[in-house]
Design a protein around this motif. Structure first.
Motif, short mmCIF file in Angstrom:
data_model
loop_
_atom_site.label_atom_id
_atom_site.label_comp_id
_atom_site.label_asym_id
_atom_site.label_seq_id
_atom_site.Cartn_x
_atom_site.Cartn_y
_atom_site.Cartn_z
N UNK A 1 0.81 -1.22 0.00
CA UNK A 1 0.00 0.00 0.00
C UNK A 1 0.84 1.27 0.00
N UNK A 2 1.92 1.27 0.75
CA UNK A 2 2.71 2.50 0.90
C UNK A 2 3.50 2.86 -0.35
N UNK A 3 3.64 1.91 -1.29
CA UNK A 3 4.44 2.20 -2.48
C UNK A 3 3.62 2.19 -3.76
N UNK A 4 2.33 1.96 -3.65
CA UNK A 4 1.49 1.97 -4.85
C UNK A 4 1.69 0.73 -5.70
N UNK A 5 1.51 0.90 -7.02
CA UNK A 5 1.54 -0.24 -7.92
C UNK A 5 2.95 -0.69 -8.31
#
Length: 254
Positions: free
Chosen positions: A224-228
């Motif tokens: 979640x904290x780094x996106x895709x």
């Protein structure tokens, strides 16, 4: 005088290049060996994602979306996979609309080995914080007893540094004959909190990553904290939930 200095400079660079070139060649040769040794342990994972949408409680459409990813065998009949490749965040992709609800269901899971042989499989555990999922051979499947794939050793904690080159292994879809593929990734950043992750350029999602000596570093996942964007989650975090996954796997035989 200038010509003589230039000649000396070229000669100096020639010596430097001669020193660097064999290192690059050696790395590629080592990487090929790592690829050959570990590619059979990287297998395809296929499934069907059923997507159902509703708006203010009323049906708004549904879709069946075929999924294909890959993972690495980390225990007998147990595969580690990037969770988001099996359960993509469909809701965020269509935007936040008031009253819109989207539900997904994963079914028809199959593991596809290096020869193209298929095996019935089950999602036995996932951890969204770690971005990990564990898919196990269904022991009740017709071909379950024939699954013979080498397990990758994830018992070591390997530390890497900025600009280290790593070997990333994946597998193509069945339309491309499930061929294994390899890339060289470079460690661009290291995030140490709340847990260590490696940001690597040149790696794809849900690929195991190795050093040129063949040591398993981790698996590329999305958190979640780094996106895709794929990040490498180190082996120690996979081991942290491995016993839970094995316990869930054992329940399949009951």
């Amino acid at each position: 005088m200038k010509l003589k200095n230039t000649a000396k400079l070229i000669a100096a660079f020639g010596i430097a290049f001669a020193t660097i070139a064999p290192v690059s060649a050696d790395f590629k040769e080592d990487a090929r060996k790592v690829f050959a040794d570990n590619a059979p342990s990287v297998i395809g994972v296929r499934g069907l994602l059923k997507v159902e949408a509703s708006m203010n409680g009323k049906p708004a459409g549904n879709q069946d979306k075929p999924l294909h990813t890959n993972g690495v065998v980390i225990a007998d009949g147990l595969v580690a996979v990037a969770y988001r490749t099996l359960k993509p965040d469909v809701a965020s992709s269509v935007g936040n609309r008031p009253g819109l609800k989207i539900e997904t269901d994963l079914s028809e899971l199959k593991l596809v080995d290096a020869s193209g042989e298929e095996y019935d499989a089950k999602l036995v555990l996932h951890d969204e914080d770690l971005g990990l999922a564990f898919v196990a051979i269904d022991p009740k499947g017709e071909t379950a007893k024939d699954f013979k794939v080498k397990v990758v050793d994830i018992s070591k904690d390997i530390t890497v540094q900025h600009l280290d080159e790593l070997v990333s292994i994946g597998r193509m879809s069945e339309t491309l004959r499930s061929e294994a593929r390899v890339t060289i990734g470079t460690v661009a950043a290291i995030v140490s909190r709340p847990r260590t992750i490696y940001i690597c350029q040149g790696v794809a999602m849900s690929n195991p990553v190795f050093t040129s000596a063949g040591e398993f570093v981790g698996l590329t996942v999305s958190i979640k904290s780094t996106g895709a964007a794929p990040v490498v989650i180190p082996a120690k975090y996979i081991r942290k939930v491995l016993d839970q996954a094995k316990a869930k796997q054992a329940e399949l035989a009951k």
